[in-house]
Write an enzyme that holds these catalytic residues in place. Structure first.
Site, short mmCIF file in Angstrom:
data_model
loop_
_atom_site.label_atom_id
_atom_site.label_comp_id
_atom_site.label_asym_id
_atom_site.label_seq_id
_atom_site.Cartn_x
_atom_site.Cartn_y
_atom_site.Cartn_z
N ASP A 51 0.44 34.62 -11.00
CA ASP A 51 1.87 34.42 -11.21
C ASP A 51 2.42 33.29 -10.33
OD1 ASP A 51 1.22 36.85 -12.44
OD2 ASP A 51 3.20 37.70 -12.05
N HIS A 53 6.16 32.30 -10.97
CA HIS A 53 7.55 32.78 -10.89
C HIS A 53 8.52 31.76 -10.30
CE1 HIS A 53 7.27 36.73 -12.59
NE2 HIS A 53 6.25 37.06 -11.80
N ASP A 79 3.43 34.23 -16.36
CA ASP A 79 4.57 34.46 -15.47
C ASP A 79 4.88 33.20 -14.68
OD1 ASP A 79 4.76 36.98 -16.51
OD2 ASP A 79 4.72 38.02 -14.58
N ASP A 82 11.11 33.04 -14.00
CA ASP A 82 11.88 34.18 -13.49
C ASP A 82 11.69 34.39 -11.99
OD1 ASP A 82 13.14 34.80 -15.86
OD2 ASP A 82 11.67 36.31 -16.46
N ARG A 83 12.74 34.90 -11.39
CA ARG A 83 12.80 35.28 -9.97
C ARG A 83 12.91 34.10 -9.02
NH1 ARG A 83 12.21 40.71 -9.92
NH2 ARG A 83 10.93 41.67 -11.53
N ASN A 111 4.04 38.49 -19.30
CA ASN A 111 5.10 39.35 -19.83
C ASN A 111 6.49 38.77 -19.59
OD1 ASN A 111 4.57 40.12 -16.99
ND2 ASN A 111 6.22 41.60 -17.33
N HIS A 112 6.62 37.81 -18.68
CA HIS A 112 7.93 37.18 -18.46
C HIS A 112 8.18 36.02 -19.42
CE1 HIS A 112 9.83 39.01 -14.85
NE2 HIS A 112 8.62 39.52 -14.74
N HIS A 161 -3.25 38.09 -18.73
CA HIS A 161 -2.17 38.26 -17.76
C HIS A 161 -2.15 39.67 -17.18
CE1 HIS A 161 1.53 37.92 -15.59
NE2 HIS A 161 1.98 39.00 -16.20
N ARG A 208 5.78 51.28 -16.00
CA ARG A 208 6.60 50.11 -16.33
C ARG A 208 7.40 50.32 -17.61
NH1 ARG A 208 4.86 45.17 -13.82
NH2 ARG A 208 2.80 45.24 -12.84
N HIS A 235 -0.24 39.61 -12.74
CA HIS A 235 0.74 40.63 -13.13
C HIS A 235 1.20 41.56 -12.01
CE1 HIS A 235 3.00 42.94 -15.98
NE2 HIS A 235 2.18 43.95 -16.07
#
Length: 308
Positions: A51, A53, A79, A82-83, A111-112, A161, A208, A235
């Site tokens: 990831d 991010h 990923d 995001d964040r 998944n993002h 992922h 989750r 992940h």
């Protein structure tokens, strides 16, 4: 004709990219990615990255530690966004490298990389803040739909992922998925992006709310059935940067140091050589996150704690 080297330099400096340029980048990326299969064949040597991010400065550190894209082959396990506060620049930089060196970069969907998740965890808000509208977010989401779901290194290492799915237990089955869509809430495509390894006896529902928990038995069966020796996935935050499980049959690689600028973890990448030997490189976060480009401005929407 776009000057990719010039755009790459601008992105590395955190500079604003015109909306029209982003549109063309995304369109060209779709045309390139649509010709790749659900599971991409990759040769060694190769460096596997977890990831990112949106931590652009740490992504640049990753390249410094592992080698430039022009001379190093990479797999990114998803990923990208995001964040972190530079999701757009991070994702566009990887797309530019993919267009510039298509055989050197493999991008796998996380998944993002979905419309629903990016609306909650920062990417959507970041784009609106930087452009005043959501067009660029929409262009990027259309690219997400074309990203591969996995990769196979030398027919021996399966990269994904999240993890495994009870609905599909072979790589050949994964190749049959219609991936060019928003990630469903259930089913094999969802599981590949959401599932996690755990010390469980059999498939279990994931806390989750999507995907499954799977254990050593499921990993051993997958390895044997597909004649591979390792599952490499991302992940999950790993404080040490990587974690091997199930007698070395699975590894989690995490490449976002000091995740969310507060977790205090180190990051890692995994290099696989021609003999399939594993070499981990550990790196720490860039200390001054606002040294490049504009100063960081947090998104106004409060974000849930780490669970996605």
């Amino acid at each position: 004709m776009m000057d990719l080297d010039k755009i790459i330099a601008s992105l590395r400096d955190g500079k604003h990219i015109p909306e029209e340029t982003v549109f063309r980048l995304c369109l060209n990326s779709q045309e390139l990615l649509m010709n790749e299969g659900n599971v991409t064949q990759v040769d060694t040597p190769v460096t596997i990255c977890g990831d990112i991010h949106g931590q652009l400065h740490d992504l640049l550190t990753l390249f410094e530690k592992s080698g430039g894209v022009e001379k190093t082959r990479y797999i990114f396990l998803g990923d990208f966004v995001d964040r972190g506060f530079y999701s757009l620049e991070s994702f566009l930089l990887l797309l530019c490298y993919k267009l510039r060196y298509p055989d050197r970069i493999t991008l796998i969907r996380g998944n993002h990389e979905t419309r629903q998740i990016t609306k909650v965890y920062g990417f959507y808000d970041e784009v609106v803040r930087k452009y005043g509208n959501s067009n660029v977010w929409r262009y990027c989401c259309e690219v997400f739909d074309y990203l591969s779901l996995g990769a196979i290194i030398n027919n021996s290492i399966f990269c994904v992922h999240g993890g495994l799915s009870p609905d599909m237990t072979t790589v050949d089955e994964i190749r049959t998925i219609d991936r060019k869509q928003e990630v469903p809430h259930e089913g094999a495509m969802c599981d590949l992006l959401w599932s996690d390894p755990e010390d469980v006896d059999t498939w279990s529902l994931s806390p989750r709310g999507a995907g499954f928990l799977f254990g050593k038995r499921e990993v051993d069966q997958f390895l044997e059935k597909n004649n591979v020796e390792l599952i490499a996935r991302a992940h999950q935050l790993v404080m040490e940067g990587y974690k091997e499980m199930f007698d070395g049959g699975l590894v989690t690689v995490w490449s976002a140091p000091n995740y969310c600028y507060r977790c205090g973890n180190v990051a890692a990448v995994l290099k696989i050589d021609d003999d399939l030997n594993r070499e981990y490189t550990i790196f720490e976060a860039v200390q001054a996150q606002n040294e490049v480009g504009n100063a960081i401005i947090p998104t106004k929407k409060s974000q849930m704690d780490y669970f996605l």
